[in-house]
Write a protein that holds these residues in place. Structure first.
Motif, mmCIF file in Angstrom:
data_model
loop_
_atom_site.group_PDB
_atom_site.id
_atom_site.type_symbol
_atom_site.label_atom_id
_atom_site.label_comp_id
_atom_site.label_asym_id
_atom_site.label_seq_id
_atom_site.Cartn_x
_atom_site.Cartn_y
_atom_site.Cartn_z
ATOM 1 N N GLN A 101 58.705 16.542 -13.431
ATOM 2 C CA GLN A 101 57.823 15.468 -13.896
ATOM 3 C C GLN A 101 57.637 14.463 -12.759
ATOM 4 O O GLN A 101 58.581 13.813 -12.334
ATOM 5 C CB GLN A 101 58.448 14.785 -15.134
ATOM 6 N N ARG A 102 56.401 14.349 -12.270
ATOM 7 C CA ARG A 102 56.154 13.494 -11.112
ATOM 8 C C ARG A 102 55.582 12.135 -11.474
ATOM 9 O O ARG A 102 55.401 11.288 -10.618
ATOM 10 C CB ARG A 102 55.241 14.219 -10.114
ATOM 11 N N GLN A 103 55.260 11.950 -12.768
ATOM 12 C CA GLN A 103 54.789 10.627 -13.205
ATOM 13 C C GLN A 103 56.011 9.791 -13.572
ATOM 14 O O GLN A 103 57.007 10.314 -14.068
ATOM 15 C CB GLN A 103 53.888 10.761 -14.438
ATOM 16 N N GLY A 106 54.846 8.341 -19.269
ATOM 17 C CA GLY A 106 53.631 8.874 -19.873
ATOM 18 C C GLY A 106 53.958 9.551 -21.184
ATOM 19 O O GLY A 106 55.017 9.300 -21.784
#
Ligand SMILES: [Fe+2]
Length: 432
Positions: A101-103, A106
């Motif tokens: 998960q790069r965010q 969210g």
């Protein structure tokens, strides 16, 4: 060409620096800058028998909501699953180890790694592998590949009044036992009703994370370093205050109170004790004193509470400013302070604005907190050599660690170090 790295046996590392006193009143400088010590801390402290602060439940209110955080330097996702349960998993793909998960935050149904598109549900279970069977029976994974063996690594979690903690260790005592009575009481005081986040601040500090842990356990500096605090009377060393510890001495709550003096106990002169220090001009007045007006909101007279939970977070109340500070480790030489400012869900607009106005005291450019980052860096920079020399931790007396009823003390620092050495397996009271 890179140099060969040799792994030093842990036993040698544990004797590399000496703690001459078993009460940790002398701390060897080498403990702050040594990358081997840092690596061992990740294993023994952050993945050891501790509860690490992860997030607030109100930050992931709906199914699918997630936040990316860190435990020590391990990246972690906290999210809420379809059934409303909360889970924490390591943010590292079970395939090739890439960040999944790069965010930062969210809402999602699954966490999908961008590298080969493996996807994981909100409990960390591997649910999707593109081309698992190859194409036309050619390629793909072996027929007996078992997806259920390749979940994201899970942390154990517990919550208290909407505050989420996680641990890697099966040995960790239940959360309320780890926190102990004073800190369960303090968290229940701060989170006695639903909260909402007002904002975040992040600050990189080029200094070891333990220097920040110490700073929070050092009421003595609060009335000397922080000119704004002294000048406007937020916490002077001659005022009413102290430090409350848990039974192991690993956590600390530094506190200051307005009023509440015992009958007949005289109010000390504002500048009592400050005569020779040149610190603070007690005659300066703020043009807008509302910045510091405390709106009474708890059934006690505590106006400043800095509750530091071992190893790397604190729950702070500076007047009406409420925040959680976590100083995340990046390397032996750097940490990142992440502050989550919050208020109560039922705050009216005026109170929310008041909390935010008062938040000017905290954070990287805060009228009070600004100096802490600088102090950490001043120490870290100057202890680059002479790693066998020691800093002195003796205010409030040496020997047994216990609650303090004054602010001219750094006893809680020794409590931190005694517990730290216990978890690290470092013997104190003996020479290297
Ligand atoms: Fe400070």
């Amino acid at each position: 060409m890179s140099a060969l790295v040799t792994q030093e046996p842990a036993a040698d590392l544990l004797h590399r620096y000496s703690f001459p006193q078993s009460d940790c009143s002398q701390i060897p400088y080498g403990m702050y800058r040594d990358p081997d010590i840092y690596a061992l801390e990740q294993e023994k402290i952050f993945r050891g028998p501790v509860w690490n602060y992860l997030a607030l439940e109100c930050e992931v209110p709906k199914p699918g909501d997630f936040r990316v955080i860190a435990v020590g330097d391990t990246p972690v996702i906290v999210n809420r699953a379809k059934d409303g349960s909360i889970h924490a998993v390591v943010n590292r793909c079970a395939h090739r180890g890439a960040t999944v998960q790069r965010q930062l935050h969210g809402n999602t149904k699954v966490h999908t790694c961008c590298y080969h598109q493996w996807s994981f549900d909100l409990t960390g279970k591997l649910v999707g592998i593109p081309f698992q069977r190859g194409v036309n029976g050619i390629g793909g994974l072996p027929a007996d590949f078992d997806k259920s063996c390749h979940s994201l690594q899970r942390l154990r979690i517990e919550t208290l009044n909407g505050v989420i903690f996680g641990t890697f260790s099966d040995e960790t005592a239940p959360l309320v036992e780890f926190l102990d009575v004073p800190f369960v009481t303090q968290l229940k005081r701060l989170f006695h009703k639903p909260v909402r986040v007002l904002g975040y601040q992040r600050q990189r500090i080029f200094g070891n994370w333990k220097l920040y842990s110490e700073n929070l356990r050092d009421p003595n500096h609060g009335g000397l370093l922080h000119m704004f605090q002294i000048t406007f009377g937020i916490a002077r060393l001659n005022g009413k205050g102290g430090a409350t510890l848990d039974s192991e001495g690993k956590h600390n709550m530094s506190w200051a109170a307005q009023g509440g003096r015992k009958d007949g106990e005289p109010e000390p002169a504002k500048d009592a004790g400050y005569g020779d220090t040149g610190r603070g001009d007690m005659n300066i007045k703020l043009r807008d004193p509302s910045l510091l007006t405390y709106r009474h909101e708890y059934p006690d007279d505590l106006t400043l509470t800095i509750a530091s939970i071992f190893p790397n977070c604190c729950f702070q109340q500076i007047g009406n400013t409420l925040a959680i500070r976590q100083f995340r480790t990046t390397s032996a030489d750097e940490c990142e302070v992440v502050s989550t400012f919050y208020g109560y869900e039922d705050d009216d607009e005026g109170m929310a604005r008041h909390r935010l106005r008062m938040a000017n005291l905290a954070g990287p450019a805060g009228l009070v907190s600004m100096e802490d980052g600088e102090a950490v860096e001043l120490v870290h920079r100057a202890i680059v050599r002479d790693t066998d020399k020691h800093s002195v931790v003796a205010f409030g007396g040496v020997g047994a660690v216990k609650d303090q009823e004054n602010l001219v003390t750094d006893v809680p620092m020794r409590g931190f170090w005694i517990h730290y050495c216990k978890l690290m397996g470092i013997e104190t009271g003996a020479s290297a």
